[in-house]
Scaffold this active site. Sequence first.
Site, PDB file in Angstrom:
ATOM      1  CG  HIS A  33       1.004  -1.607  -3.502  1.00  0.00           C
ATOM      2  ND1 HIS A  33       0.101  -1.662  -2.349  1.00  0.00           N
ATOM      3  CD2 HIS A  33       1.032  -2.787  -4.373  1.00  0.00           C
ATOM      4  CE1 HIS A  33      -0.494  -2.920  -2.453  1.00  0.00           C
ATOM      5  NE2 HIS A  33      -0.077  -3.485  -3.604  1.00  0.00           N
ATOM      6  NE  ARG A  59       1.189  -5.727  -6.993  1.00  0.00           N
ATOM      7  CZ  ARG A  59       2.260  -6.474  -6.811  1.00  0.00           C
ATOM      8  NH1 ARG A  59       3.172  -6.392  -7.552  1.00  0.00           N
ATOM      9  NH2 ARG A  59       2.674  -7.083  -5.610  1.00  0.00           N
ATOM     10  CD  GLU A 119      -4.769 -10.309  -2.066  1.00  0.00           C
ATOM     11  OE1 GLU A 119      -3.561  -9.837  -1.996  1.00  0.00           O
ATOM     12  OE2 GLU A 119      -5.556  -9.982  -3.020  1.00  0.00           O
ATOM     13  CG  ASN A 175       2.985  -8.501  -1.039  1.00  0.00           C
ATOM     14  OD1 ASN A 175       4.074  -9.421  -0.615  1.00  0.00           O
ATOM     15  ND2 ASN A 175       3.128  -8.150  -2.173  1.00  0.00           N
ATOM     16  CG  ASP A 176      -2.833  -7.314   0.787  1.00  0.00           C
ATOM     17  OD1 ASP A 176      -2.617  -6.449   1.770  1.00  0.00           O
ATOM     18  OD2 ASP A 176      -2.813  -7.121  -0.322  1.00  0.00           O
ATOM     19  NE  ARG A 207       1.390  -4.621   1.060  1.00  0.00           N
ATOM     20  CZ  ARG A 207       0.798  -5.060  -0.173  1.00  0.00           C
ATOM     21  NH1 ARG A 207      -0.312  -5.679  -0.274  1.00  0.00           N
ATOM     22  NH2 ARG A 207       1.546  -5.112  -1.285  1.00  0.00           N
ATOM     23  CB  CYS A 255       1.894 -13.731  -7.154  1.00  0.00           C
ATOM     24  SG  CYS A 255       0.167 -13.002  -6.633  1.00  0.00           S
TER      25      CYS A 255
END
Length: 579
Positions: free
Chosen positions: A190, A297, A432, A455-456, A466, A503
């Site tokens: 992040h 987010r 995810e 990402n997850d 990650r 996304c």
Amino acid sequence: MRTLSGIAASPGIAVGRLCVVDHRLAVSEYPITPDAVIHETARLTKAIENTRVELESLKSRLAETSGEEHLLFIEIHLMILADERLVTETSEIIRTGLINAEGALRRTLHRYRETFAGIDDPYLRERISDVETVIEQILRNMSGEAIKPLPRQEGKMIIAAHDLSPADMLQINRDNILAIITEIGGRTSHTAILARAFDLPAVMGVDGITDLLLDGAAVIVDGLSGVVIVDPDQESFQSSLRRKQHYEYIEYELLKTAPLPAVTLDGYSMHLRGNVEIPEEGASVLEHGGSGVGLYRTEMLFMNRPDMPDEEEQLVVYRLMQQAIAPHSLTIRTLDAGGDKLLEGMDKSSETNPALGVRAIRLSLNMPDEFKKQLRAILRISADGPVRIMFPMISGLEEVRSAKALLEEAKRELTASGIPFDSTIKVGVMIEIPAAVTLADLLAREVDFFSVGTNDLIQYTLAIDRSNEQLSHLYQPLHPAVLRSLRRIVQAAHDAGIPACLCGEMAGDPLYLPVLLGLGFDELSMGAWSILRVKQILRRCSLERAARIAEGCFEFSTTGEVELYLKSQITMDVAESID
Ligand code: PEP
Ligand code: MG
């Protein structure tokens, strides 16, 4: 001149002076007056004594519960602590260098490192890690706490830190920062996502940058290649400036294409949207030709504060976001705190494995009143323009149903108070977690859209953290298991007649566009910076060819093979623009 390499985490090139912020050791070095030498030396000896007492007490506790082998490392730490040099050399540095005890101790550590680096025996050489642990503990004892806020800088600086959390990123005065360098963290952490959102070039995973006594050194940070050059010679300096100019020229040229439609050669349009964290980013999404926001987010609004924002405060911020991207649609994701996004009061050490802990929808469902405040605030802005709600980290149907039940309650409360909202607001879930992929057909019946958080999804499918820079080579979006999951998600969405969006960071890499287009994704959402690059490739592809390319990927069984195949399939004109 020294060249260090790491992970290219946020694009752009910056040239400036380094400001080292060592969170791990919570140390900053500052000058002291001769009168303060006695005080600083006393702080040092007291911290060493406290550390010894802590280790002795740990030793007796472990002696009761564990075997001898566990005591060995404490013995080693106690021996290091008893080393005369630790006190004499550090006191000498305080006295002659006139610097504080923390700064002096860090310099002593540096000397130890040099000594250990010259040892032939690999086992003994590696004992430097024990020295580091002991010194870190002394430093903690000296400061009395683990982490200090980032210092305020004068003038523009390049920040180097062992680690920066997303909360740190939000705190720093971005006007004063040219770029960031960290020792840990990966491209999809992040912190990296925020660096890209804030247009800050970043290189992560640069081992030892905070330990090289480089405070104030001239550096070049190349966030495109992942290289950091310290004290550059004239040639490197000039070639970096040329690279920077070239990069900025390409940016300028790309911006001219912002008004062009996101459509393939054979007329298939795709929504390319922006990922945002704060309302200020909305303008950049539009400037880069994004057709709205596919992922807002919201957790950033909840960070760096002791309390939760109430409904009215959330309403104000969400409205700002909505106005920034009007008349386009805004997809708001409910709170996804936890994992590497800690709120104040959330103690990382309280969970053995925060990535698998009380995160995202689990956290929201644990505090329904707070959750409903967020849902009401989102619903209220839906009266003024197109808004979608999205729930993060859904692992099964119960969670969606519970979240939707609370949404219905929030709607009833607003209706009872006569407050308007869009009663047909679209509700989606992030896919995810591998369980959500397996259950995609069932989940698709409960919601209006899917948005894949690669990402997850990659992290949990491949069991690759990650944020761990050491595993970044194993973090593979083209892994056959990931591709099969993506195909399954799109099929389940389309069978149920709902759109499949994506996304995660994968959406913003032009290399993956033919695959994602060919798999049938309806919408991609990415950092604003990526939109024009992805659109450029989209406009050079046909849907029909992309479908063939995507299908071809499934004929290979390893990531390497898929990658080779994909690159071979991308025609020269497309490949050129990817570079
Ligand atoms: C994702 O996991 O891909 C995602 C978009 O969510 P986040 O990066 O905020 O976890
Ligand atoms: Mg996620």
